[in-house]
Design a protein around this motif. Structure first.
Motif, short mmCIF file in Angstrom:
data_model
loop_
_atom_site.label_atom_id
_atom_site.label_comp_id
_atom_site.label_asym_id
_atom_site.label_seq_id
_atom_site.Cartn_x
_atom_site.Cartn_y
_atom_site.Cartn_z
N LEU A 1 0.60 -1.13 0.11
CA LEU A 1 0.24 -0.20 0.45
C LEU A 1 0.94 1.98 0.09
CD1 LEU A 1 -2.64 -1.05 2.69
CD2 LEU A 1 -2.89 -1.13 0.53
N SER A 2 1.32 1.58 -1.30
CA SER A 2 2.81 2.54 -1.47
C SER A 2 2.88 2.76 -2.53
CB SER A 2 4.16 2.43 -0.57
OG SER A 2 4.34 1.44 -2.03
N ASN A 3 3.08 4.10 -2.81
CA ASN A 3 3.28 4.11 -4.56
C ASN A 3 4.27 3.50 -5.24
OD1 ASN A 3 3.07 5.88 -7.07
ND2 ASN A 3 4.52 7.25 -6.01
N TYR A 4 5.68 3.63 -4.27
CA TYR A 4 6.66 2.82 -4.86
C TYR A 4 7.15 2.13 -3.52
CZ TYR A 4 10.12 6.19 -5.67
OH TYR A 4 10.96 7.09 -5.55
N MET A 5 8.26 1.00 -3.51
CA MET A 5 9.11 0.66 -2.14
C MET A 5 10.47 0.98 -3.33
SD MET A 5 7.53 0.33 0.69
CE MET A 5 9.44 0.29 1.04
N GLY A 6 11.87 1.31 -3.20
CA GLY A 6 12.77 1.32 -3.32
C GLY A 6 14.04 0.79 -2.77
N TRP A 7 14.99 0.88 -3.60
CA TRP A 7 16.26 0.48 -2.38
C TRP A 7 17.04 1.56 -3.73
CZ3 TRP A 7 17.72 -1.88 1.84
CH2 TRP A 7 17.17 -3.47 1.65
N TYR A 8 18.01 2.14 -2.54
CA TYR A 8 19.07 3.41 -3.00
C TYR A 8 20.81 2.74 -2.42
CZ TYR A 8 15.15 6.57 -4.35
OH TYR A 8 14.15 7.10 -5.31
N VAL B 1 18.56 2.38 -7.05
CA VAL B 1 18.89 1.10 -7.69
C VAL B 1 18.02 0.15 -8.37
CG1 VAL B 1 20.17 -1.29 -6.86
CG2 VAL B 1 20.76 0.62 -6.33
N ALA B 2 17.27 -0.15 -7.89
CA ALA B 2 15.77 -0.60 -8.14
C ALA B 2 14.37 0.01 -7.43
CB ALA B 2 16.32 -2.31 -7.98
N LEU B 3 13.51 -0.01 -8.09
CA LEU B 3 12.03 0.03 -7.44
C LEU B 3 10.88 -0.68 -7.77
CD1 LEU B 3 9.55 1.50 -8.95
CD2 LEU B 3 11.57 3.14 -8.84
N ILE B 4 9.99 -1.15 -7.15
CA ILE B 4 8.46 -1.87 -7.25
C ILE B 4 7.74 -1.54 -6.51
CG2 ILE B 4 8.87 -3.08 -4.89
CD1 ILE B 4 8.28 -5.07 -6.49
N HIS C 1 13.75 2.78 1.33
CA HIS C 1 12.33 3.91 0.68
C HIS C 1 11.45 3.09 0.52
CE1 HIS C 1 11.21 8.14 0.15
NE2 HIS C 1 11.17 7.83 -1.24
N ALA C 2 10.46 3.89 1.56
CA ALA C 2 8.80 3.59 1.19
C ALA C 2 7.85 5.50 0.90
CB ALA C 2 8.37 3.17 2.03
N ASN C 3 7.74 5.54 -1.15
CA ASN C 3 6.95 6.78 -0.99
C ASN C 3 6.13 6.33 -0.97
OD1 ASN C 3 5.80 8.13 -4.11
ND2 ASN C 3 7.99 8.75 -2.91
N LYS C 4 5.37 7.19 -0.16
CA LYS C 4 3.85 7.34 -0.37
C LYS C 4 2.81 5.83 0.52
CE LYS C 4 3.52 11.12 -3.41
NZ LYS C 4 3.13 11.85 -4.42
N ILE C 5 3.46 5.50 1.19
CA ILE C 5 3.46 4.14 2.38
C ILE C 5 2.17 4.56 3.15
CG2 ILE C 5 4.77 4.11 3.58
CD1 ILE C 5 4.90 1.02 3.40
#
Length: 123
Positions: free
Chosen positions: A31-38, A49-52, A97-101
């Motif tokens: 339940l987020s816009n995206y989850m990412g690794w930086y 690095v990557a996002l989902i 990183h959690a974007n708009k979770i």
């Protein structure tokens, strides 16, 4: 609030593999816009690095495409980053990183960062 707990970093030889995990406490990774690794290497800016996305779409930096895989572990409310064929230039601190979770307690979206986990690849 949401806490992102990272694990899985360490020291590995070039060509080896590591798997990073990012567990979300207080929010659902789906339940987020995206989850990412930086990642951020000394003297360099933090880079994606990557996002989902919540729908499962993925995107990768050109430097890791084909070697790294990002995915959800829904049962553990975790985001994974499988890193194969590691290179010395992959050495960096890796941040989740959690974007708009959505914060479970309030239902409001917010952005969060994990504390970082160090990945060191020796040549």
């Amino acid at each position: 609030q949401v806490q992102l707990v990272e694990s899985g970093g360490g020291l590995v030889q070039a060509g080896g593999s590591l798997r990073l995990s990012c567990a979300a406490v207080g929010g659902n990774v789906r339940l987020s816009n995206y989850m990412g690794w930086y990642r951020q290497a000394p003297g360099k800016e933090r880079e994606l690095v990557a996002l989902i996305t919540s729908g499962g779409a993925t995107n990768y930096a050109d430097s890791v495409r084909g070697r790294f895989t990002i995915s959800f572990d829904v049962a553990k409310n975790t985001v994974l980053l499988q890193m194969n064929s590691l290179k010395p230039e992959d050495t960096a601190a890796y941040y989740c990183h959690a974007n708009k979770i959505l914060i479970t307690a309030t239902g409001s979206p917010a952005n969060y960062w994990g504390q970082g986990t160090q990945v060191t690849v020796s040549s």
